[in-house]
Scaffold this motif. Structure first.
Motif, PDB file in Angstrom:
ATOM      1  N   THR A  81      -6.628  -0.925  -1.171  1.00 52.97           N
ATOM      2  CA  THR A  81      -5.733  -0.424  -2.229  1.00 52.97           C
ATOM      3  C   THR A  81      -6.530  -0.147  -3.550  1.00 52.97           C
ATOM      4  O   THR A  81      -6.055   0.501  -4.452  1.00 52.97           O
ATOM      5  CB  THR A  81      -4.651  -1.727  -2.876  1.00 52.97           C
ATOM      6  OG1 THR A  81      -5.304  -2.886  -2.941  1.00 52.97           O
ATOM      7  CG2 THR A  81      -3.521  -1.777  -1.642  1.00 52.97           C
ATOM      8  N   SER A  95       1.312   6.911  -6.239  1.00 53.25           N
ATOM      9  CA  SER A  95       0.174   7.569  -6.887  1.00 53.25           C
ATOM     10  C   SER A  95       0.429   9.011  -6.701  1.00 53.25           C
ATOM     11  O   SER A  95      -0.644   9.906  -7.230  1.00 53.25           O
ATOM     12  CB  SER A  95      -1.191   7.251  -6.058  1.00 53.25           C
ATOM     13  OG  SER A  95      -0.733   7.743  -4.538  1.00 53.25           O
ATOM     14  N   HIS A 125      -0.561  10.191   7.637  1.00 50.72           N
ATOM     15  CA  HIS A 125      -1.513   9.439   6.757  1.00 50.72           C
ATOM     16  C   HIS A 125      -1.513   7.817   7.452  1.00 50.72           C
ATOM     17  O   HIS A 125      -0.708   7.726   8.018  1.00 50.72           O
ATOM     18  CB  HIS A 125      -1.140   9.420   5.365  1.00 50.72           C
ATOM     19  CG  HIS A 125       0.270   8.657   5.133  1.00 50.72           C
ATOM     20  ND1 HIS A 125       1.415   9.350   5.294  1.00 50.72           N
ATOM     21  CD2 HIS A 125       0.613   7.591   4.915  1.00 50.72           C
ATOM     22  CE1 HIS A 125       2.385   8.551   4.902  1.00 50.72           C
ATOM     23  NE2 HIS A 125       2.048   7.419   4.607  1.00 50.72           N
ATOM     24  N   LEU A 167      -6.240   3.478  -4.619  1.00 51.32           N
ATOM     25  CA  LEU A 167      -5.057   3.842  -5.287  1.00 51.32           C
ATOM     26  C   LEU A 167      -5.056   3.407  -6.665  1.00 51.32           C
ATOM     27  O   LEU A 167      -4.392   3.911  -7.425  1.00 51.32           O
ATOM     28  CB  LEU A 167      -3.829   3.378  -4.352  1.00 51.32           C
ATOM     29  CG  LEU A 167      -3.850   3.832  -3.054  1.00 51.32           C
ATOM     30  CD1 LEU A 167      -2.573   3.022  -2.389  1.00 51.32           C
ATOM     31  CD2 LEU A 167      -3.489   5.283  -2.929  1.00 51.32           C
ATOM     32  N   SER A 200      -1.471   3.945   6.218  1.00 47.12           N
ATOM     33  CA  SER A 200      -1.257   2.848   5.212  1.00 47.12           C
ATOM     34  C   SER A 200      -1.944   1.558   5.672  1.00 47.12           C
ATOM     35  O   SER A 200      -1.692   0.966   6.965  1.00 47.12           O
ATOM     36  CB  SER A 200       0.317   2.588   5.271  1.00 47.12           C
ATOM     37  OG  SER A 200       1.078   3.533   4.691  1.00 47.12           O
ATOM     38  N   TYR A 234       0.570  -1.340   0.046  1.00 56.12           N
ATOM     39  CA  TYR A 234       0.069  -0.015   0.019  1.00 56.12           C
ATOM     40  C   TYR A 234       0.887   1.301   0.046  1.00 56.12           C
ATOM     41  O   TYR A 234       0.634   2.293  -0.813  1.00 56.12           O
ATOM     42  CB  TYR A 234      -0.922  -0.028   1.196  1.00 56.12           C
ATOM     43  CG  TYR A 234      -1.772   1.175   1.301  1.00 56.12           C
ATOM     44  CD1 TYR A 234      -2.957   1.292   0.693  1.00 56.12           C
ATOM     45  CD2 TYR A 234      -1.492   2.316   1.702  1.00 56.12           C
ATOM     46  CE1 TYR A 234      -4.142   2.150   0.803  1.00 56.12           C
ATOM     47  CE2 TYR A 234      -2.324   3.574   1.816  1.00 56.12           C
ATOM     48  CZ  TYR A 234      -3.504   3.348   1.234  1.00 56.12           C
ATOM     49  OH  TYR A 234      -4.546   4.466   1.332  1.00 56.12           O
ATOM     50  N   SER A 235       2.085   1.335   0.863  1.00 53.77           N
ATOM     51  CA  SER A 235       2.871   2.287   0.724  1.00 53.77           C
ATOM     52  C   SER A 235       3.663   2.557  -0.331  1.00 53.77           C
ATOM     53  O   SER A 235       3.717   3.842  -0.795  1.00 53.77           O
ATOM     54  CB  SER A 235       3.674   2.240   2.099  1.00 53.77           C
ATOM     55  OG  SER A 235       3.344   1.952   3.075  1.00 53.77           O
ATOM     56  N   LEU A 248       1.094   4.144  -2.509  1.00 51.47           N
ATOM     57  CA  LEU A 248       0.939   5.653  -2.109  1.00 51.47           C
ATOM     58  C   LEU A 248       1.911   6.664  -2.708  1.00 51.47           C
ATOM     59  O   LEU A 248       1.529   7.458  -3.248  1.00 51.47           O
ATOM     60  CB  LEU A 248       0.605   5.661  -0.752  1.00 51.47           C
ATOM     61  CG  LEU A 248       0.085   6.888  -0.049  1.00 51.47           C
ATOM     62  CD1 LEU A 248      -1.420   7.159  -0.555  1.00 51.47           C
ATOM     63  CD2 LEU A 248       0.114   7.018   1.422  1.00 51.47           C
TER      64      LEU A 248
END
Length: 422
Positions: free
Chosen positions: A37, A20, A361, A40, A363, A13-14, A17
């Motif tokens: 996810t 993105s 944020h 994203l 994750s 996910y990180s 991110l």
């Protein structure tokens, strides 16, 4: 470019991110991804390596990034490279650095990389004989992949013998433990150092420190990691220089000489003993949760770092980091790490605080999307709250302010992440 990320955790996910926010990246795919996810990019229900390569070819995806260790050890990179597809990660042969602790320890010994005194064996008597020569604590490790849990730090010779017996019989970790490493315990402080490698050149990321134990003050059982922070003030220029000369350069040279040049993330588990870095272990992917803190510190485009490493062109990359600190706090489910927990709806308060909106944020990791469209905690480690600041203290405060905005039944987390530095 379009990018495919293999994996489903907070680490993946990180990375997603970071990509993105990268103007070079148009679309991101995750295989399989998690319940968050899909915000994203697009989740794919494909696990077969050849089917993934087919999808990449058909859709003109220019870069694949592999998050977890299992597909690397199983050879996903080899499948993609045979088809001339650009993929970030080591081949199966090179991934033995994580896939087999015995291979890794013998490689370190062959190339003069400092590591703890050890034996590798599948003989219980040999293990017992070596244990009898040692003073506790004694470290016993299963050879194969155990999801970060195949290490026992025994507090007596008897406990070490019991651990060795349970591993070698297959009771503890199945086939992963039928050969073991027994090694001396190193007394110092532990660091996570990550080098992004392209086979010959490398970029060292800011050193991080992970918190493995479940409870405050490093009490309780070992986990996959309850939080981390980066960069750590426990590393100075002298230690970085020693890591360069004694560890990273001989490792990359040795991998080239042995016909398996290393591309991807070399995760170096370091114990600093009296100012000298001694290698505990190598992994061949980002640590989780360290990745969650390192990605937001990256100032240059994430796509450049991964693509230039995957294409052997790091020498021409200009990789920069923000002069800031990141602290990540893992929020876990009620029964972690003992057993699976009931799914629990995640409720995140509306955040009106500008400081948190701009400098913190989440994750997401062990989450799934319900038929009602809501997000549920379904994994052991559910999510990581990450705070960024000009000091570790400021980053820590922001991370914990965000923790206070996240609610689900049975949530648990440590309240002292980064305490070693503070």
């Amino acid at each position: 470019m379009d990018v495919l990320i293999i994996g489903s955790g907070g680490r993946e996910y990180s990375i997603g991110l970071a990509l993105s926010k990268d103007e070079n990246v148009e679309k991101i795919y995750f295989a399989p991804g998690n319940g968050a996810t899909d915000a994203l990019g697009e989740n794919l229900a494909i696990s077969d390596f050849n089917a993934l390569a087919d999808f990449v070819e058909k859709n003109g995806i220019e870069l694949t990034i592999v998050g977890p260790e299992a597909p690397l050890v199983e050879g996903i990179v080899d499948v993609f490279k045979e088809r001339n597809l650009t993929i970030f990660g080591p081949t199966a042969k090179a991934a033995q650095l994580e896939g087999s602790k015995i291979f890794m320890k013998n490689f370190l010994a062959r190339h003069g990389v400092p590591t703890a005194k050890y034996i590798e064996t599948n003989s219980l008597q040999e293990a017992y004989d070596f244990i009898n020569t040692m003073t506790a604590p004694i470290v016993v490790k299963a050879d194969g992949l155990c999801g970060g849990k195949g290490v026992i730090i025994a507090q007596s010779q008897d406990e070490a013998k019991q651990a060795a017996g349970e591993m070698l019989s297959g009771n503890s970790f199945g086939d992963a433990g039928t050969s073991i490493v027994v090694e001396e315990f190193l007394d110092g402080y532990e660091l996570s150092v990550f080098a992004i490698c392209d086979g010959k050149d490398y970029v060292v990321l800011p050193a991080a420190q992970d918190h493995k134990r479940l409870l405050n003050n490093d009490q309780g059982p070992n986990t996959g990691g309850m939080g981390a922070y980066a960069p750590t003030p426990l590393v100075n220029d002298d230690i970085y220089a020693k890591l360069d000369e004694r560890v990273i350069k001989p490792t990359l040279k040795g991998m080239q000489e042995e016909g398996m040049p290393f591309t991807g993330v070399l995760f170096i588990g370091v114990m600093v003993v009296n100012g000298d870095p001694i290698i505990l272990e190598y992994n061949v992917r980002f640590g989780d949760p360290e990745c969650e803190e390192l990605m937001p510190l990256l100032k240059s485009p994430a796509s450049e770092l991964f693509y230039k490493a995957a294409t052997g062109d790091l020498a021409n990359a200009k990789i920069e980091f923000h002069d800031k600190y990141a602290v990540g706090v893992v929020m876990a489910s009620k029964d972690y790490p003992y057993k699976n927990s009931e799914p629990a709806e995640i409720i995140i308060d509306d955040i009106y605080h500008e400081e948190i909106n701009e400098n913190a944020h989440i994750s997401f990791a062990g989450v799934s999307r319900g038929e009602d469209g809501k997000l549920y905690a379904t994994g052991g480690r559910v999510l990581v709250c990450v705070g960024i600041g000009d000091s570790i203290k400021e980053a820590q405060q922001r991370a914990y302010m965000l923790v206070g905005q996240v609610h689900y039944a049975g949530k648990q987390c440590r309240t002292d992440i980064a305490y070693q530095a503070l």
